[in-house]
Design a protein around this motif. Structure first.
Motif, PDB file in Angstrom:
ATOM      1  N   HIS A 117       9.055 -14.725  14.283  1.00 49.24           N
ATOM      2  CA  HIS A 117       7.722 -14.745  14.875  1.00 49.24           C
ATOM      3  C   HIS A 117       6.641 -14.729  13.796  1.00 49.24           C
ATOM      4  O   HIS A 117       6.858 -14.242  12.681  1.00 49.24           O
ATOM      5  CB  HIS A 117       7.534 -13.531  15.791  1.00 49.24           C
ATOM      6  N   SER A 118       5.473 -15.236  14.135  1.00 49.43           N
ATOM      7  CA  SER A 118       4.326 -15.145  13.231  1.00 49.43           C
ATOM      8  C   SER A 118       4.047 -13.676  12.926  1.00 49.43           C
ATOM      9  O   SER A 118       4.068 -12.829  13.826  1.00 49.43           O
ATOM     10  CB  SER A 118       3.093 -15.784  13.870  1.00 49.43           C
ATOM     11  N   GLY A 119       3.822 -13.369  11.646  1.00 44.66           N
ATOM     12  CA  GLY A 119       3.520 -12.014  11.237  1.00 44.66           C
ATOM     13  C   GLY A 119       4.712 -11.121  11.012  1.00 44.66           C
ATOM     14  O   GLY A 119       4.550  -9.921  10.757  1.00 44.66           O
ATOM     15  N   CYS A 120       5.932 -11.680  11.074  1.00 50.77           N
ATOM     16  CA  CYS A 120       7.115 -10.827  10.936  1.00 50.77           C
ATOM     17  C   CYS A 120       7.461 -10.532   9.485  1.00 50.77           C
ATOM     18  O   CYS A 120       8.304  -9.673   9.209  1.00 50.77           O
ATOM     19  CB  CYS A 120       8.315 -11.455  11.647  1.00 50.77           C
ATOM     20  N   GLY A 121       6.850 -11.251   8.532  1.00 49.07           N
ATOM     21  CA  GLY A 121       7.138 -11.008   7.125  1.00 49.07           C
ATOM     22  C   GLY A 121       7.789 -12.182   6.423  1.00 49.07           C
ATOM     23  O   GLY A 121       8.251 -12.052   5.286  1.00 49.07           O
ATOM     24  N   LYS A 122       7.804 -13.365   7.076  1.00 50.13           N
ATOM     25  CA  LYS A 122       8.479 -14.539   6.510  1.00 50.13           C
ATOM     26  C   LYS A 122       7.863 -14.962   5.179  1.00 50.13           C
ATOM     27  O   LYS A 122       8.567 -15.195   4.187  1.00 50.13           O
ATOM     28  CB  LYS A 122       8.408 -15.726   7.488  1.00 50.13           C
ATOM     29  N   SER A 123       6.541 -15.085   5.152  1.00 46.64           N
ATOM     30  CA  SER A 123       5.881 -15.544   3.927  1.00 46.64           C
ATOM     31  C   SER A 123       6.005 -14.522   2.802  1.00 46.64           C
ATOM     32  O   SER A 123       6.166 -14.890   1.627  1.00 46.64           O
ATOM     33  CB  SER A 123       4.399 -15.845   4.201  1.00 46.64           C
TER      34      SER A 123
ATOM     35  N   GLY B 296       9.289 -15.200  -6.794  1.00 44.18           N
ATOM     36  CA  GLY B 296       8.831 -14.448  -7.948  1.00 44.18           C
ATOM     37  C   GLY B 296       7.325 -14.289  -8.004  1.00 44.18           C
ATOM     38  O   GLY B 296       6.780 -13.824  -9.004  1.00 44.18           O
ATOM     39  N   LEU B 297       6.629 -14.646  -6.915  1.00 44.33           N
ATOM     40  CA  LEU B 297       5.177 -14.517  -6.855  1.00 44.33           C
ATOM     41  C   LEU B 297       4.749 -13.108  -6.454  1.00 44.33           C
ATOM     42  O   LEU B 297       3.627 -12.692  -6.743  1.00 44.33           O
ATOM     43  CB  LEU B 297       4.602 -15.535  -5.865  1.00 44.33           C
ATOM     44  N   THR B 298       5.636 -12.409  -5.755  1.00 44.81           N
ATOM     45  CA  THR B 298       5.398 -11.014  -5.367  1.00 44.81           C
ATOM     46  C   THR B 298       6.598 -10.187  -5.804  1.00 44.81           C
ATOM     47  O   THR B 298       7.740 -10.555  -5.516  1.00 44.81           O
ATOM     48  CB  THR B 298       5.224 -10.892  -3.835  1.00 44.81           C
ATOM     49  N   ARG B 299       6.337  -9.104  -6.510  1.00 47.74           N
ATOM     50  CA  ARG B 299       7.432  -8.236  -6.950  1.00 47.74           C
ATOM     51  C   ARG B 299       7.794  -7.288  -5.806  1.00 47.74           C
ATOM     52  O   ARG B 299       6.965  -6.476  -5.379  1.00 47.74           O
ATOM     53  CB  ARG B 299       7.016  -7.438  -8.184  1.00 47.74           C
ATOM     54  N   PRO B 300       9.023  -7.358  -5.297  1.00 48.57           N
ATOM     55  CA  PRO B 300       9.406  -6.474  -4.183  1.00 48.57           C
ATOM     56  C   PRO B 300       9.469  -5.018  -4.613  1.00 48.57           C
ATOM     57  O   PRO B 300       9.658  -4.716  -5.801  1.00 48.57           O
ATOM     58  CB  PRO B 300      10.791  -7.003  -3.786  1.00 48.57           C
ATOM     59  N   THR B 301       9.320  -4.142  -3.650  1.00 46.11           N
ATOM     60  CA  THR B 301       9.376  -2.718  -3.957  1.00 46.11           C
ATOM     61  C   THR B 301      10.803  -2.186  -3.943  1.00 46.11           C
ATOM     62  O   THR B 301      11.034  -1.031  -4.307  1.00 46.11           O
ATOM     63  CB  THR B 301       8.518  -1.920  -2.957  1.00 46.11           C
TER      64      THR B 301
ATOM     65  N   GLY C 208       0.796  -1.211   0.000  1.00 45.37           N
ATOM     66  CA  GLY C 208       0.000   0.000   0.000  1.00 45.37           C
ATOM     67  C   GLY C 208       0.833   1.268   0.000  1.00 45.37           C
ATOM     68  O   GLY C 208       2.061   1.247   0.000  1.00 45.37           O
ATOM     69  N   THR C 209       0.124   2.387   0.020  1.00 43.79           N
ATOM     70  CA  THR C 209       0.756   3.712   0.064  1.00 43.79           C
ATOM     71  C   THR C 209       0.015   4.590   1.070  1.00 43.79           C
ATOM     72  O   THR C 209      -1.096   4.262   1.487  1.00 43.79           O
ATOM     73  CB  THR C 209       0.715   4.391  -1.325  1.00 43.79           C
ATOM     74  N   GLY C 210       0.626   5.679   1.428  1.00 41.89           N
ATOM     75  CA  GLY C 210      -0.028   6.613   2.334  1.00 41.89           C
ATOM     76  C   GLY C 210       0.007   6.170   3.780  1.00 41.89           C
ATOM     77  O   GLY C 210       0.764   5.276   4.163  1.00 41.89           O
ATOM     78  N   PRO C 211      -0.864   6.749   4.623  1.00 38.34           N
ATOM     79  CA  PRO C 211      -0.852   6.472   6.064  1.00 38.34           C
ATOM     80  C   PRO C 211      -1.104   4.999   6.410  1.00 38.34           C
ATOM     81  O   PRO C 211      -0.635   4.512   7.434  1.00 38.34           O
ATOM     82  CB  PRO C 211      -1.974   7.367   6.607  1.00 38.34           C
ATOM     83  N   GLY C 212      -1.852   4.306   5.578  1.00 36.06           N
ATOM     84  CA  GLY C 212      -2.167   2.915   5.880  1.00 36.06           C
ATOM     85  C   GLY C 212      -1.163   1.916   5.351  1.00 36.06           C
ATOM     86  O   GLY C 212      -1.364   0.703   5.468  1.00 36.06           O
ATOM     87  N   ALA C 213      -0.066   2.363   4.789  1.00 31.72           N
ATOM     88  CA  ALA C 213       0.933   1.471   4.204  1.00 31.72           C
ATOM     89  C   ALA C 213       1.637   0.652   5.289  1.00 31.72           C
ATOM     90  O   ALA C 213       1.760   1.091   6.445  1.00 31.72           O
ATOM     91  CB  ALA C 213       1.951   2.269   3.406  1.00 31.72           C
ATOM     92  N   HIS C 214       2.075  -0.539   4.896  1.00 29.77           N
ATOM     93  CA  HIS C 214       2.762  -1.426   5.839  1.00 29.77           C
ATOM     94  C   HIS C 214       4.018  -1.984   5.188  1.00 29.77           C
ATOM     95  O   HIS C 214       3.954  -2.565   4.100  1.00 29.77           O
ATOM     96  CB  HIS C 214       1.847  -2.575   6.264  1.00 29.77           C
ATOM     97  N   THR C 215       5.165  -1.794   5.831  1.00 28.65           N
ATOM     98  CA  THR C 215       6.417  -2.357   5.338  1.00 28.65           C
ATOM     99  C   THR C 215       6.616  -3.722   5.983  1.00 28.65           C
ATOM    100  O   THR C 215       6.752  -3.826   7.206  1.00 28.65           O
ATOM    101  CB  THR C 215       7.611  -1.442   5.663  1.00 28.65           C
ATOM    102  N   ALA C 216       6.640  -4.776   5.163  1.00 27.39           N
ATOM    103  CA  ALA C 216       6.770  -6.142   5.670  1.00 27.39           C
ATOM    104  C   ALA C 216       8.215  -6.608   5.721  1.00 27.39           C
ATOM    105  O   ALA C 216       8.590  -7.400   6.597  1.00 27.39           O
ATOM    106  CB  ALA C 216       5.956  -7.099   4.799  1.00 27.39           C
TER     107      ALA C 216
ATOM    108  N   SER D 124      11.404  -8.787  14.285  1.00 23.55           N
ATOM    109  CA  SER D 124       9.973  -8.545  14.192  1.00 23.55           C
ATOM    110  C   SER D 124       9.718  -7.637  12.991  1.00 23.55           C
ATOM    111  O   SER D 124      10.641  -7.052  12.424  1.00 23.55           O
ATOM    112  CB  SER D 124       9.436  -7.912  15.477  1.00 23.55           C
ATOM    113  N   SER D 125       8.447  -7.510  12.591  1.00 24.04           N
ATOM    114  CA  SER D 125       8.091  -6.754  11.395  1.00 24.04           C
ATOM    115  C   SER D 125       8.514  -5.294  11.522  1.00 24.04           C
ATOM    116  O   SER D 125       8.320  -4.683  12.576  1.00 24.04           O
ATOM    117  CB  SER D 125       6.582  -6.834  11.167  1.00 24.04           C
ATOM    118  N   PRO D 126       9.127  -4.731  10.460  1.00 24.31           N
ATOM    119  CA  PRO D 126       9.456  -5.346   9.177  1.00 24.31           C
ATOM    120  C   PRO D 126      10.675  -6.261   9.283  1.00 24.31           C
ATOM    121  O   PRO D 126      11.623  -5.959  10.014  1.00 24.31           O
ATOM    122  CB  PRO D 126       9.740  -4.147   8.272  1.00 24.31           C
ATOM    123  N   ALA D 127      10.650  -7.355   8.541  1.00 23.31           N
ATOM    124  CA  ALA D 127      11.666  -8.387   8.666  1.00 23.31           C
ATOM    125  C   ALA D 127      13.016  -7.929   8.125  1.00 23.31           C
ATOM    126  O   ALA D 127      13.110  -7.344   7.054  1.00 23.31           O
ATOM    127  CB  ALA D 127      11.213  -9.643   7.913  1.00 23.31           C
TER     128      ALA D 127
END
Length: 262
Positions: free
Chosen positions: A42-48, A56-61, A15-23, A213-216
């Motif tokens: 930890h669960s939710g840290c960005g491993k997946s 190659g399933l997700t293009r990194p930023t 995402g972008t803006g205030p609601g963006a999340h860096t994984a 912890s997130s972001p990984a």
């Protein structure tokens, strides 16, 4: 010679803006050919998210991912992935052999070669006699063996595994861990496995890469100095195993506390 896998300054933001999340943030590591490297966090840290970027399933930023020195842009043909949710990854209307053969069709292999590879892969995972059965006729552990066989049948340069044993019972998990180490040794397969289980990372890996912890990001790259031949009881009771497990646990706990404080 370049490393089998090289991840450099990887970053991914949703995402972008205030609601963006860096994984994932400024994450770098390498995996050499023939290694079994475990990413633990930890669960939710960005491993997946990290694994999907490598696949190659997700293009990194940001950052780069190279396989055999070539930058990954899309899903590389020499890569295979085993996901945690084995039930949804198999086609219920195809036999076990049909599921294992399915990805080989797009590789342009003829029927005889597909059948030969499927038989070999099913033999590796101890399911040679189940080739005519359907996934819904198998236990959860057997279904996950089919998913592993399907990945191995393509003879990937790199096998990615996303918490592949998290949904099975403890005894089946131990059996699958030992299966993975055996197949990896016999086939000289390079494996990158993501898990949140500290004991699993130490038991399976040649190296344990500890995530923050997130972001990984990578906070430690630990060599697992355990014998190549491992046993679920004696290895886990050894002083070396206990010491390394404790070190990984302290690193994870420290990073979690730091993350909460910040």
């Amino acid at each position: 010679m370049p490393a089998m896998l090289e991840v450099k300054a990887l970053r991914h933001r949703f995402g972008t803006g205030p609601g963006a999340h860096t994984a994932v943030e400024d994450l770098s590591f390498t995996v050499e050919a023939g290694e079994l490297a475990c990413l633990v966090g930890h669960s939710g840290c960005g491993k997946s998210t990290l694994l999907r970027c490598v696949a190659g399933l997700t293009r990194p930023t940001g950052g780069t991912i190279r396989l055999h020195g070539t930058e990954v842009d899309g899903v590389p043909p020499e890569l295979a992935v085993v996901f945690q949710d084995y039930g949804r990854s198999l086609f219920p209307w195809l036999t076990v052999a049909g599921n294992v053969e399915f990805p080989l069709r797009s590789a342009g292999l003829d029927r005889r070669e597909r059948a030969s590879r499927a038989r070999q892969a099913l033999d590796w995972v101890g399911l040679a006699d189940a080739h005519r059965r359907f996934p819904w006729q198998l236990s959860g552990g057997m279904q996950q063996r089919v998913a592993i066989a399907r990945a191995l049948a393509s003879r990937p340069a790199l096998l990615l595994m996303d918490e592949p044993f998290a949904s099975v019972d403890a005894q089946t998990r131990f059996e699958l861990e030992d299966l993975l180490r055996r197949v990896r040794r016999e086939q000289d397969t390079t494996i990158l496995l993501v898990t949140h289980d500290i004991d699993e990372s130490v038991y399976l890996g040649d190296r344990v890469l500890v995530l923050s912890s997130s972001p990984a990001s990578i906070v430690a790259d630990l060599t697992v100095d355990l014998p190549a031949e491992r046993d679920q009881i004696t290895t886990r009771e050894s002083a070396e195993f206990v010491a390394l497990r404790g070190e990984v646990a302290r690193l994870l706990r420290h990073r979690a506390v730091v993350g909460e404080a910040s």
